[in-house]
Design a protein around this motif. Sequence first.
Motif, PDB file in Angstrom:
ATOM      1  N   PHE A 177       0.840  -1.197   0.000  1.00  0.00           N
ATOM      2  CA  PHE A 177       0.000   0.000   0.000  1.00  0.00           C
ATOM      3  C   PHE A 177       0.873   1.243   0.000  1.00  0.00           C
ATOM      4  O   PHE A 177       1.836   1.351   0.776  1.00  0.00           O
ATOM      5  CB  PHE A 177      -0.913   0.003   1.239  1.00  0.00           C
ATOM      6  N   ASN A 178       0.529   2.194  -0.890  1.00  0.00           N
ATOM      7  CA  ASN A 178       1.232   3.476  -0.960  1.00  0.00           C
ATOM      8  C   ASN A 178       0.461   4.499  -0.144  1.00  0.00           C
ATOM      9  O   ASN A 178      -0.705   4.785  -0.426  1.00  0.00           O
ATOM     10  CB  ASN A 178       1.342   3.930  -2.427  1.00  0.00           C
ATOM     11  N   ARG A 179       1.104   5.039   0.853  1.00  0.00           N
ATOM     12  CA  ARG A 179       0.415   5.933   1.779  1.00  0.00           C
ATOM     13  C   ARG A 179       0.114   7.287   1.160  1.00  0.00           C
ATOM     14  O   ARG A 179      -0.741   8.022   1.682  1.00  0.00           O
ATOM     15  CB  ARG A 179       1.251   6.126   3.043  1.00  0.00           C
ATOM     16  N   TYR A 180       0.767   7.661   0.065  1.00  0.00           N
ATOM     17  CA  TYR A 180       0.545   8.973  -0.545  1.00  0.00           C
ATOM     18  C   TYR A 180      -0.492   8.921  -1.670  1.00  0.00           C
ATOM     19  O   TYR A 180      -1.368   9.769  -1.752  1.00  0.00           O
ATOM     20  CB  TYR A 180       1.870   9.534  -1.074  1.00  0.00           C
ATOM     21  N   SER A 181      -0.404   7.942  -2.537  1.00  0.00           N
ATOM     22  CA  SER A 181      -1.333   7.833  -3.661  1.00  0.00           C
ATOM     23  C   SER A 181      -2.479   6.860  -3.410  1.00  0.00           C
ATOM     24  O   SER A 181      -3.368   6.736  -4.263  1.00  0.00           O
ATOM     25  CB  SER A 181      -0.579   7.392  -4.926  1.00  0.00           C
ATOM     26  N   SER A 182      -2.447   6.138  -2.291  1.00  0.00           N
ATOM     27  CA  SER A 182      -3.466   5.129  -1.933  1.00  0.00           C
ATOM     28  C   SER A 182      -3.514   3.976  -2.926  1.00  0.00           C
ATOM     29  O   SER A 182      -4.519   3.253  -2.992  1.00  0.00           O
ATOM     30  CB  SER A 182      -4.858   5.771  -1.809  1.00  0.00           C
ATOM     31  N   HIS A 183      -2.480   3.818  -3.704  1.00  0.00           N
ATOM     32  CA  HIS A 183      -2.428   2.674  -4.629  1.00  0.00           C
ATOM     33  C   HIS A 183      -2.037   1.418  -3.854  1.00  0.00           C
ATOM     34  O   HIS A 183      -1.187   1.450  -2.966  1.00  0.00           O
ATOM     35  CB  HIS A 183      -1.410   2.931  -5.741  1.00  0.00           C
ATOM     36  N   ALA A 184      -2.685   0.304  -4.193  1.00  0.00           N
ATOM     37  CA  ALA A 184      -2.448  -0.948  -3.481  1.00  0.00           C
ATOM     38  C   ALA A 184      -2.406  -2.094  -4.465  1.00  0.00           C
ATOM     39  O   ALA A 184      -3.101  -2.090  -5.485  1.00  0.00           O
ATOM     40  CB  ALA A 184      -3.539  -1.185  -2.428  1.00  0.00           C
ATOM     41  N   THR A 185      -1.581  -3.075  -4.157  1.00  0.00           N
ATOM     42  CA  THR A 185      -1.487  -4.312  -4.929  1.00  0.00           C
ATOM     43  C   THR A 185      -1.536  -5.486  -3.968  1.00  0.00           C
ATOM     44  O   THR A 185      -1.104  -5.382  -2.815  1.00  0.00           O
ATOM     45  CB  THR A 185      -0.187  -4.368  -5.749  1.00  0.00           C
ATOM     46  N   CYS A 186      -2.079  -6.601  -4.457  1.00  0.00           N
ATOM     47  CA  CYS A 186      -2.221  -7.790  -3.629  1.00  0.00           C
ATOM     48  C   CYS A 186      -1.651  -8.986  -4.369  1.00  0.00           C
ATOM     49  O   CYS A 186      -1.677  -9.049  -5.612  1.00  0.00           O
ATOM     50  CB  CYS A 186      -3.697  -8.022  -3.280  1.00  0.00           C
TER      51      CYS A 186
END
Length: 340
Positions: free
Chosen positions: A139-148
Amino acid sequence: MYLLRKRWASVFTRDIFSAGLLATSRSESANKVMKEICRSSTSLFDLVIKYDGILQKWRRGEREEDMHCRWLPGQYVRNNPLLTHAASVYTRALYKAFEEEVKASFNVILEEFPGEVGEWLWFNATSTGLRSRPRVIQFNRYSSHATCSCRMWESEGIPCRHIVKVFYLKNVVQIPDDLILKRWTKGAKFGESFPLNDCLHGGTMNYMLFVNKCMRDVYEMATSSKDSEVACSAILEQLANLRLEVSKIVGSPMKPCDGSEPTSGKVSNKIQNPKKIRGRVYVKKKRWQAEGRKKRGVKGRTSTEPKRTQLGTKTTINFMNIDEDDSADSAEEQMVNAGL
């Protein structure tokens, strides 16, 4: 097959976008449709007419679905900002699929990896229940992008339950724009075509999306410039230059748009219409029909002799074959000939 397992095994194809379809789903659905509208004896003309009817039915259903998508569907949890945003962006079918992932996220247990605070955060997710495997979320705390690691978004284009759980933990109230595919949104058919980033999933090019994007872009340019000869000539010139550049990159000359080989001044063989079959097409009949035809013999009666039928003890004559213009004498002669 074992050497090509990376092309057909699901464990190796999770990074490739497939919209949730299996390998045989498209062929099976196409075979089902074709079996419903045609048989082995269906002519080509009837096939085209029935296929056009199927397309009209699909398009009518799609227009009805577009009309229903104007209103927000009922939400599983009211006043939930994440579900409200998903209902305003996704179509009804995709919203139901995303809502199921939201329901399943209640059974996900997160565990944050300890380490230095930086741009990316790592989580370990485990679902309660049978056949649950630990998943790793980034999870990227700045862009809110997430991968699983389950690769559901890469293969189906929908955020999985593990990513949704991270969103709730980090107070993300809207789905990030880079996790929304335009093909799943309500305005997918309007405006510009989907960006090139949609063709890339996990660093792998999806050629079906790439070809679809190129065809849409060229079609939009051609339709928008149909009233201007200058624009049409500019498009043709740029396409010719692009064809030469692509040929140099690929290393082989490209064929013309019609798929034929360059003839260097020679006349190419044109495709001609099929020959027409004249005469009556006889259909093989069943055995019982042929035997019944032999028993009945010749149809009708060619003689002008009146028919005699016996009803009880009386005998009647059928005067249907007697002309109205005949005189009474001719009628008497016919009665004498009949034995009356």
